[in-house]
Design a protein around this motif. Structure first.
Motif, short mmCIF file in Angstrom:
data_model
loop_
_atom_site.label_atom_id
_atom_site.label_comp_id
_atom_site.label_asym_id
_atom_site.label_seq_id
_atom_site.Cartn_x
_atom_site.Cartn_y
_atom_site.Cartn_z
N HIS A 54 -33.50 5.01 26.27
CA HIS A 54 -34.05 3.73 26.65
C HIS A 54 -32.77 2.63 26.41
O HIS A 54 -32.71 1.86 27.32
CB HIS A 54 -35.07 3.37 25.47
N ASN A 96 -31.50 1.69 15.92
CA ASN A 96 -32.83 2.03 16.26
C ASN A 96 -33.21 2.94 15.03
O ASN A 96 -34.34 3.57 15.40
CB ASN A 96 -32.67 2.87 17.90
N LYS A 103 -43.13 4.46 19.56
CA LYS A 103 -42.66 3.42 20.06
C LYS A 103 -41.18 3.77 21.24
O LYS A 103 -41.11 2.98 22.10
CB LYS A 103 -42.11 2.25 19.03
N LEU A 107 -41.04 2.69 25.02
CA LEU A 107 -40.05 1.98 25.55
C LEU A 107 -39.22 2.70 26.68
O LEU A 107 -38.79 2.03 27.56
CB LEU A 107 -39.00 1.54 24.22
N GLU A 110 -41.31 2.41 29.41
CA GLU A 110 -41.14 1.06 30.05
C GLU A 110 -39.86 0.77 30.94
O GLU A 110 -39.82 0.36 32.09
CB GLU A 110 -41.62 0.05 28.96
N SER A 111 -38.66 1.22 30.23
CA SER A 111 -37.41 1.03 30.96
C SER A 111 -37.33 1.87 32.08
O SER A 111 -36.70 1.58 32.90
CB SER A 111 -36.51 1.12 29.94
#
Length: 165
Positions: A54, A96, A103, A107, A110-111
């Motif tokens: 990510h 991180n 999560k 993420l 999404e990325s």
């Protein structure tokens, strides 16, 4: 599938390898998903690997934004060079640490979607022509995208399988 040579191949292989990675992670029993990797492995567990991917997506998105605006992006990241990559990757891991696996997966998905928006908006020529953009140097935009998606996902799959043997 060999290294992509067209927009379609780039999109298909990127998605295929991400699906394979996420499917593999989702099929592990819970105790495996939190299992620590062997000593000496930088990424200490599955969550670290996904957060790493990510973060590299985010860096790619920044390179693209800065580069397409006519400036020179800090590649790989501000204050780091390709020679200091291990230090950058340790920084990514440290940043991180408290991230839960769920999560990290969200993420990453999404990325990945944001990276695919870049792929979608360019033609084959814009993606694969070497030296087309000043910020990609002697290579192509596709080379950066492949390195940050399909090839990186393949690396993650192999690392996780090896670490969880």
């Amino acid at each position: 599938m060999p290294r992509p040579k067209s927009k379609e191949e780039l999109i298909v292989l990127s998605q295929k390898n991400l699906d394979k990675l996420i499917g593999m992670v989702n099929n592990y029993p819970e105790q495996k998903t939190v299992q620590e990797f062997p000593a000496g492995t930088l990424n200490r567990n599955i969550k670290d690997v996904l957060a790493h991917l990510h973060t590299w997506h985010l860096m790619m998105l920044e390179w693209y934004k800065v580069g397409m605006n006519g400036d020179n992006p800090a590649i790989p990241s501000l204050g780091f060079t390709w020679k200091t990559l291990p230090e950058l990757n340790r920084k990514i891991q440290d940043e991180n640490k408290g991230l839960p696996l769920s999560k990290a997966i969200n993420l990453l998905l999404e990325s990945h979607g944001e990276i695919h928006k870049i792929m979608d908006k360019h033609t084959d020529e814009e993606l694969f022509e070497k030296k087309r953009y000043h910020w990609t140097g002697s290579t192509s935009l596709a080379a950066y995208l492949i390195s940050n998606t399909s090839s990186h996902y393949d690396w993650a799959i192999k690392l996780i399988k090896k670490a969880l043997k």
